[in-house]
Enzyme design. Structure first.
Site: not given
Ligand code: ADP
Ligand code: MG
Length: 566
Positions: A12, A73, A178, A204
């Site tokens: 991912d 990205k 995804e 998502d």
């Molecule tokens: P991506 O796939 O776009 O990289 P992720 O699914 O890894 O994103 O999510 C990352 C995002 O989730 C970030 O903006 C992070 O700040 C947010 N995030 C992670 N944990 C929490 C939480 N407990 N509450 C709110 N936002 C969160």
């Molecule tokens: Mg993601």
């Protein structure tokens, strides 16, 4: 037998965090990196002596903000002149300039020199890190991978991601969306208890993108995407920005100083806001405290969940729009959705969950799969199924996916979009559009290819000009061709021409990211006579556009048990 077969991993590649997983010992294992973390920041840092990827890069960001690159990205497969690129640039501490063909180039100092990197370069470094992480864990070299992309990624973003994977030494055996991967993870988890077909919505919400997909999963493990809608520019990063802006105003109000020109302070503030935002998913109030934020002045603010929700109200409402659109596209109402599955870190935000739950009339949301790992988990299942190293445990598992954007041609002589492959068509697919000459003795036909939902091509995304050349001289309207659109299982488009009468095929254009600016294209079109344009394109075509033979799209052979059902 185990240990002999080649492992295929699932990756991912996230905007902020990436995750890698593998099917081993009869189950999916999420692979921790060398720091023991199950997700790795999609960050690359350049210093005078080295380049760092992942945790090493994020840990030094405060010291080296202009040479630490993230959010690749958000740039990948996009043009420098894109409005969202222009807007994003304002928030990044690293420099992005316009390269050739409107390609965004990231400028950093590395080993004492100024260097330029593309978003693909940065992504390939992250993917390379994920491959190394997997190799260290499995104890063998790894080549084959299933890589995921947001469902709403367009053709050039998919192409660029595939290119980045190849540069990282990976052979992409399949690129999947995804949410589809998340559904696979969820579906496998629940499969044992299912006796009827289920319609599953995947919501998502990550850092940079929101993807919503509706899938139907049957009892034998067939996953069919019914519809997919998304926003390539909505996520946790936007919520952070709102908090940062609020804090900048707070600082101004309290200390009468504007810190918005201090990139280091902004970076530190953003980091603190992101952490606070996470805490606000569990607490109703939290403190943000930063020493010596700007000109020796400390910053302190007490942030409530209510304040956070008020600041982001508009964004949260925007999160629900794709859900409604997705239901509409799938021609389903909320009562036919059996499960709503949360994925992506930002799906942990209580207000987002509440709005979603309200829309579904109080339905319990599914949180059984870890939202940070669900996508990589599903990708690993698909990787194992395709490479056949799951010892038959995934028998019957098959994946049916759809294309997220309509693809078509511009109607000859005007700016009307003629859709050849409508959005949400099941892939792989082949569809045709018949064309002919408009002038007597015309030897070439140039057809602009577009993607998007607007009835006018001026508002859609220009992909390429497809040119049929060497047409035997004849009066207008005599020659007859089909323009054939092929989308492969990875969602990548290949266009070829077929003579209507002889069936003979002409070269195939893989739509690449190396395109002319849409603006330039529009201008040139206005200036040039159609026939002249055909001539120019014909010359260009010979040198750069025909990349492979038309038959190459039927290349994919899959393991006998796991086929992409058609
Ligand atoms: P991506 O796939 O776009 O990289 P992720 O699914 O890894 O994103 O999510 C990352 C995002 O989730 C970030 O903006 C992070 O700040 C947010 N995030 C992670 N944990 C929490 C939480 N407990 N509450 C709110 N936002 C969160
Ligand atoms: Mg993601």
């Amino acid at each position: 037998m185990e240990g002999k077969e080649e492992h295929a991993i699932g990756i991912d590649l996230g905007t902020t965090y990436s995750c890698v997983a593998v099917w081993q010992h009869g189950r999916v294992e999420i692979i921790p990196n060398e720091q023991g973390n199950r997700t790795t920041p999609s960050y690359v840092a350049f210093t005078d002596s080295e380049s760092l990827v992942g945790d090493g890069a994020i840990n030094q960001v405060a010291r080296n903000p202009t040479n630490t690159v993230f959010d690749a990205k958000r740039l990948i497969g996009r043009r420098f002149s894109d409005t969202c690129v222009q807007n994003d640039m304002k928030l990044w501490p690293f420099k992005v300039i316009e390269g050739s063909s409107d390609k965004p180039m990231i400028v950093v100092h590395h080993m004492g020199q100024e260097k330029q990197y593309t978003a693909e370069d940065i992504s390939s470094m992250v993917l390379g890190k994920m491959r190394e992480t997997a190799e260290a864990y499995i104890g063998k070299t790894v080549k084959n991978a299933v890589v995921t992309v947001p469902a709403y990624f367009n053709n050039s973003q998919r192409e660029a991601t595939k290119h980045a994977s190849a540069t990282a030494g990976l052979n992409v055996i399949h690129m999947i969306n995804e949410p589809t991967a998340a559904a696979i993870a969820y579906g496998l988890d629940k499969k044992a208890g299912w006796y009827n077909n289920r319609n599953v919505m995947i919501f998502d919400l990550g850092d940079g993108t929101l993807d919503v997909s509706l899938l139907s999963i049957n009892t034998s493990g067939v996953f069919e995407v019914k519809a997919t809608v998304g926003d390539t520019h909505l996520g946790g990063g936007d919520f952070d920005s709102k908090m940062v802006n609020f804090c900048v105003e707070e600082f101004k109000r309290k200390h009468n100083v504007d810190l918005s020109g201090n990139s280091k302070a902004l970076r530190r503030l953003r980091h603190a806001c992101e952490k606070a935002k996470r805490r606000l998913s569990y607490a109703t109030v939290t403190d943000i405290e930063i020493e010596c934020l700007h000109q020796g002045t400390d910053f302190f603010v007490s942030f409530t969940r209510a304040k956070f929700e008020e600041l982001n109200k508009g964004f949260f409402i925007k999160c629900i729009e794709p859900v409604v659109k997705c239901l509409k596209d799938a021609k389903m109402d909320i009562s036919s959705v059996h499960d709503v599955v949360l994925a992506g870190g930002s799906s942990r935000i209580p207000k987002v969950q509440q709005l979603l739950q309200d829309l579904f009339k109080g339905k319990q949301l599914c949180k059984s799969v870890n939202p940070d790992e669900a996508v990589a988990y599903g990708a690993a299942i698909q990787a194992a199924a395709l490479s056949g190293n799951e010892n038959g445990m995934l028998q019957g598992f098959a994946l049916l996916d759809v294309t997220p954007l309509s693809l078509g041609v511009e109607t000859q002589g005007c700016n009307v979009m003629y859709v050849v492959i409508p959005r949400n068509t099941r892939i792989p697919t082949t569809m045709k559009r018949s064309i002919t000459t408009l002038y007597d003795y015309q030897t070439a036909i140039s057809t602009p290819i577009f993607e998007g939902e607007s009835p006018t091509t001026l508002e859609n995304n220009f992909l390429a000009d497809f040119v049929i050349c060497n047409i035997p001289p004849a009066p207008k309207g005599v020659a007859g061709y089909y323009i054939c659109f092929d989308i492969d299982a990875d969602g990548i488009l290949c266009i070829s021409a077929e003579n209507k009468f002889t069936g003979e095929k002409q070269g195939c254009t893989i739509i690449s990211t190396n395109k002319i600016k849409q603006e330039e294209f529009k201008k040139s079109k206005r200036k040039l006579d159609r026939r002249e344009l055909s001539k120019i394109n014909q010359e260009e075509n010979v040198t750069s556009k025909i990349k492979c033979k038309a038959t190459e799209t039927s290349k994919r052979t899959l393991d006998g048990r796991v086929k992409h059902a058609r």
